[in-house]
Motif scaffolding. Structure first.
Motif, PDB file in Angstrom:
ATOM      1  N   SER A  13     -33.475   2.708  40.001  1.00  0.00           N
ATOM      2  CA  SER A  13     -33.469   2.870  38.545  1.00  0.00           C
ATOM      3  C   SER A  13     -34.724   3.581  38.078  1.00  0.00           C
ATOM      4  CB  SER A  13     -33.361   1.502  37.855  1.00  0.00           C
ATOM      5  OG  SER A  13     -32.169   0.850  38.213  1.00  0.00           O
ATOM      6  N   ALA A  14     -35.860   3.286  38.717  1.00  0.00           N
ATOM      7  CA  ALA A  14     -37.103   3.963  38.361  1.00  0.00           C
ATOM      8  C   ALA A  14     -36.983   5.471  38.583  1.00  0.00           C
ATOM      9  CB  ALA A  14     -38.267   3.395  39.172  1.00  0.00           C
ATOM     10  N   GLY A  15     -36.363   5.876  39.692  1.00  0.00           N
ATOM     11  CA  GLY A  15     -36.165   7.298  39.947  1.00  0.00           C
ATOM     12  C   GLY A  15     -35.261   7.951  38.915  1.00  0.00           C
ATOM     13  N   GLU A  16     -34.204   7.253  38.519  1.00  0.00           N
ATOM     14  CA  GLU A  16     -33.292   7.795  37.515  1.00  0.00           C
ATOM     15  C   GLU A  16     -33.983   7.914  36.151  1.00  0.00           C
ATOM     16  OE1 GLU A  16     -29.168   8.999  36.619  1.00  0.00           O
ATOM     17  OE2 GLU A  16     -30.579   9.047  38.281  1.00  0.00           O
ATOM     18  N   LEU A  17     -34.815   6.943  35.814  1.00  0.00           N
ATOM     19  CA  LEU A  17     -35.540   6.983  34.541  1.00  0.00           C
ATOM     20  C   LEU A  17     -36.551   8.121  34.512  1.00  0.00           C
ATOM     21  CD1 LEU A  17     -36.003   3.134  34.132  1.00  0.00           C
ATOM     22  CD2 LEU A  17     -34.734   4.608  32.556  1.00  0.00           C
ATOM     23  N   ARG A  18     -37.186   8.386  35.647  1.00  0.00           N
ATOM     24  CA  ARG A  18     -38.111   9.519  35.710  1.00  0.00           C
ATOM     25  C   ARG A  18     -37.366  10.845  35.522  1.00  0.00           C
ATOM     26  NH1 ARG A  18     -41.051   6.115  39.434  1.00  0.00           N
ATOM     27  NH2 ARG A  18     -39.652   6.710  41.139  1.00  0.00           N
ATOM     28  N   THR A  19     -36.158  10.940  36.063  1.00  0.00           N
ATOM     29  CA  THR A  19     -35.356  12.153  35.884  1.00  0.00           C
ATOM     30  C   THR A  19     -34.993  12.353  34.418  1.00  0.00           C
ATOM     31  OG1 THR A  19     -34.413  11.913  38.095  1.00  0.00           O
ATOM     32  CG2 THR A  19     -33.198  13.281  36.525  1.00  0.00           C
ATOM     33  N   ILE A  20     -34.662  11.268  33.728  1.00  0.00           N
ATOM     34  CA  ILE A  20     -34.339  11.351  32.301  1.00  0.00           C
ATOM     35  C   ILE A  20     -35.554  11.821  31.509  1.00  0.00           C
ATOM     36  CG2 ILE A  20     -33.682   9.991  30.284  1.00  0.00           C
ATOM     37  CD1 ILE A  20     -32.046   8.208  32.220  1.00  0.00           C
ATOM     38  N   ALA A  21     -36.725  11.264  31.829  1.00  0.00           N
ATOM     39  CA  ALA A  21     -37.956  11.668  31.141  1.00  0.00           C
ATOM     40  C   ALA A  21     -38.246  13.151  31.366  1.00  0.00           C
ATOM     41  CB  ALA A  21     -39.126  10.805  31.622  1.00  0.00           C
TER      42      ALA A  21
END
Length: 752
Positions: free
Chosen positions: A298-306
């Protein structure tokens, strides 16, 4: 996703995962809190560096000063430049339309304060009284919004500075007019449209939120990002409320904020579950490991969104689906484990939250990559986040101001402390005639340093002292080696002003050094003792900073013992507010505005007190604190319920002719009872008892809607709206219950 990448992720989590004895954070102490303050002084947040905004602000200050020097009207240009200097600090990261409104309000208060200060400056006792009153107003404004804090501080600054000159009424009126001219000129530059900052404030706020969410998910056991995450969420809510949400992009950004809030609440519940499973010493490869891998992905996906939302013009879209696949794989393995594991109830309880997290991340990513052309993106069914009118918005400043005008408000009590502190500081320099009649820097420093919480007060005190000392040293060196002429002074002050505007959000020590240099060199236009002025400023800043820290030490606002009561009160009043609104749907009579307004104000006051209490508690040098994630998670779960109430109230006021729906009264009573039980469990330090059967109450509402076969189109639309809102209410109440049920250890910490 490759096997090697999966193994790498597992090994990383095994390294990070602590033993069961070390899952909880160590309690705070005076030494640890002071150490935190010291480290914060040296931190430079590059994401908060306002380089582009600072150019326009610097021009608004420099142009009047340069024009005055060129024409020989130095004194008048100095006063105008001071007005522009302060106004440039208003809302550096806010949308231009909102910033312009704030600057106009600030201009008015600054001109009024300059007038009052100039008139009262020659009467010592009156100045002490008026300065204290202005301090109370500034403290109350701080409870409204970040913009309100800046407006209040600038009003106090103008009062204190121009009171020093002890002007006649005519002179005071002239000075106030010049200050207003400088402020309005700075505002005019802000109004000029700029295509480069069209949506930059909104995207910057969302980037900060998703980056902090990623850091929180990646460090599930540390709990070090809880306060920073809460701060950026509040800033994001304020920015999005102030932006234009009527456009397609505005609706998209509002939806992204809504997704971020849901992700944050889900991550809080899953983080608590991960620590609980770790304490229970599940076998290797068990539920705890799967849950940790979900958080990591989830942390990786959130970084992609940012990254997709970053204001940079050049964005390389990442097309990899590894994080999503990792979450899906771990979720599948967790579901299989639930069928064979002895801890099946615990695992089944968290499975819906894992599924919800995957869905929210998927939708957030699709929204993030389509912001550049919202019209050509996929169809958005946007649930409008902000009900109307503005007074029914969660962050409406005037409603929050009205709710906090009472001694029951912690923000109002801090405002009283600030007012008394400013009166004492003003009396100190008037009685002792400190620093060659420049002692007004003492109350200015007290005003800028004294805050409602421990770490911010001490961080600002240390940063301001070090920054002012650095500015004094640099000023002395420049004067000795350059011996600047007036044109060179304008150039030096311009550079200092740019540093001041660009570093205020990023590092307060550098900002303080730039302010010291700019102010001392401005004074050098009217005095030749530049080195002595710098020395006096450093001495008075040290006195003011020490006085602010002493006042906080003598009049602290320790919250660790009050947090359970304030959060409980928040939950309880929220239940009463929802019950009052839902009962009105059962009665087709007139809207009882007096009763509803009272519940509305009570709920706003309880929210303000709870948020302030939790923030101060998290920064106190005290042991046995409420766990940060539990406190913030409860507040985060309560806010969507408040929005549901505001939305329901807005619908009531917009539809005066509404059908009688008796089933809503029963549902409201059960909601109120559920919230009261949760509040009592929190207050008494125990796990919540069984709640009323809210899912069954929701099914009863749906049955009533189906039975109303004679309903006209408008009545059916009302039923659909109410059932959708009722579902959200039930979901968020269950989230509060899950937070309290996750682990008995955090609840034990809540005992007073």
């Amino acid at each position: 996703m490759s096997k090697s990448s999966t193994e790498g992720s597992e090994s990383k989590w095994k390294e990070k995962r602590p033993s069961s004895r070390n899952v909880e954070r160590e309690p705070g102490s005076w030494l640890a809190s002071l150490g935190t303050s010291w480290r914060a002084v040296w931190q430079f947040d590059r994401s908060q560096f306002t380089s582009f905004q600072a150019i326009r602000c610097t021009l608004g200050f420099m142009l009047p000063l340069a024009l005055g020097v060129a024409t020989g009207q130095v004194t008048a240009s100095l006063v105008i430049a001071v007005g522009g200097l302060l106004l440039g600090l208003v809302g550096l990261r806010d949308p231009s339309r909102t910033r312009a409104r704030g600057m106009l309000l600030d201009s008015l208060f600054m001109a009024l304060s300059a007038l009052v200060g100039g008139i009262t400056g020659s009467v010592g006792w009156l100045l002490v009284l008026v300065t204290g009153m202005w301090g109370v107003v500034a403290g109350v404004f701080a409870s409204v919004s970040p913009m309100g804090l800046i407006v209040g501080l600038h009003a106090c600054s103008a009062l204190v500075v121009f009171a020093h000159f002890a002007l006649t009424p005519v002179q005071a009126l002239q000075i106030a007019a010049l200050v207003g001219i400088g402020a309005l000129f700075q505002t005019l530059l802000t109004i000029i449209p700029s295509p480069w900052t069209n949506t930059a404030p909104e995207r910057s706020a969302l980037v900060a939120i998703y980056q902090k969410l990623a850091a929180y998910a990646a460090n599930v056991f540390s709990g070090q990002d809880v306060l920073q995450l809460a701060d950026v969420l509040i800033q994001g809510q304020t920015t999005l409320f102030q932006s234009d949400t009527r456009t397609e992009q505005g609706k998209l950004f509002a939806r992204l904020l809504e997704k971020a809030e849901r992700v944050r609440l889900t991550l809080t519940i899953l983080a608590s579950s991960a620590r609980q499973l770790t304490r229970e010493q599940q076998r290797e490869g068990g539920a705890s490991d799967h849950l940790c891998r979900i958080m990591q992905a989830s942390a990786g996906e959130l970084r992609t969104i940012a990254q997709a939302l970053h204001p940079s013009r050049h964005f390389i879209e990442t097309s990899g689906s590894e994080p999503e696949e990792a979450i899906q794989q771990s979720l599948t393995e967790l579901s299989m484990l639930a069928q064979t594991s002895g801890g099946k109830p615990e695992i089944e309880r968290i499975l819906p939250y894992c599924t919800a997290l995957l869905s929210e991340l998927y939708l957030a990513r699709r929204l993030a990559v389509s912001w550049r052309d919202a019209r050509q993106g996929w169809s958005l069914r946007t649930h409008f986040l902000y009900p109307r009118p503005p007074r029914l918005h969660l962050a409406d400043p005037w409603s929050n101001l009205r709710a906090n005008l009472t001694l029951q408000s912690s923000a109002f009590r801090h405002a009283l402390r600030l007012g008394i502190a400013l009166s004492l500081a003003t009396a100190l320099y008037l009685v002792f005639h400190l620093s060659a009649d420049r002692g007004y820097w003492i109350p200015l420093t007290v005003m800028l340093v004294l805050r409602s919480d421990f770490i911010t007060t001490f961080t600002r005190g240390i940063a301001r002292l070090l920054g002012t000392m650095l500015g004094a040293v640099l000023t002395t060196l420049l004067v000795v080696f350059l011996q600047p002429s007036q044109p060179m002074l304008v150039a030096i002050i311009t550079i200092a002003a740019y540093l001041m505007y660009s570093t205020l959000p990023a590092n307060y020590a550098i900002f303080s050094a730039a302010v010291a240099m700019a102010v001392v060199f401005l004074d050098s236009f009217t005095t030749s003792q530049t080195v002595m002025t710098a020395a006096y400023r450093a001495i008075d800043t040290a006195i003011g900073g020490a006085l602010a820290l002493l006042i906080y030490a003598l009049w602290p606002t320790w919250e660790q013992s009050q947090v359970p009561a304030t959060i409980s009160r928040r939950i309880e009043t929220l239940g009463h507010y929802l019950d009052a609104i839902l009962h009105l749907y059962a009665d087709p009579g007139e809207l009882q505005t007096v009763t509803l307004d009272q519940r509305h104000l009570e709920e706003r006051l309880a929210r303000s007190n709870a948020r302030g209490s939790v923030r101060r508690m998290l920064q106190e040098p005290k042991a046995h604190r409420v766990p940060a994630e539990l406190a913030e998670g409860l507040l985060e779960a309560a806010d969507p319920l408040t929005r549901r109430g505001l939305t329901l109230e807005a619908y009531l006021r917009d539809h005066a002719q509404r059908s009688a729906l008796p089933a809503m009264a029963t549902f409201g009573q059960q909601v109120d009872e559920a919230m009261s039980r949760l509040a009592a469990a929190l207050r008494e330090g125990r796990q919540p008892p069984p709640l009323p059967d809210l899912p069954e109450a929701l099914r009863a509402l749906q049955a009533a809607a189906r039975a109303d076969k004679q309903a006209q189109d408008e009545a059916r639309a009302q039923w659909n709206f109410l059932i959708a809102e009722a579902k959200r209410i039930v979901r968020n109440i269950e989230a509060i219950r899950q937070l309290l049920l996750q682990d008995s250890a955090p609840v034990d910490h809540l005992r007073i």
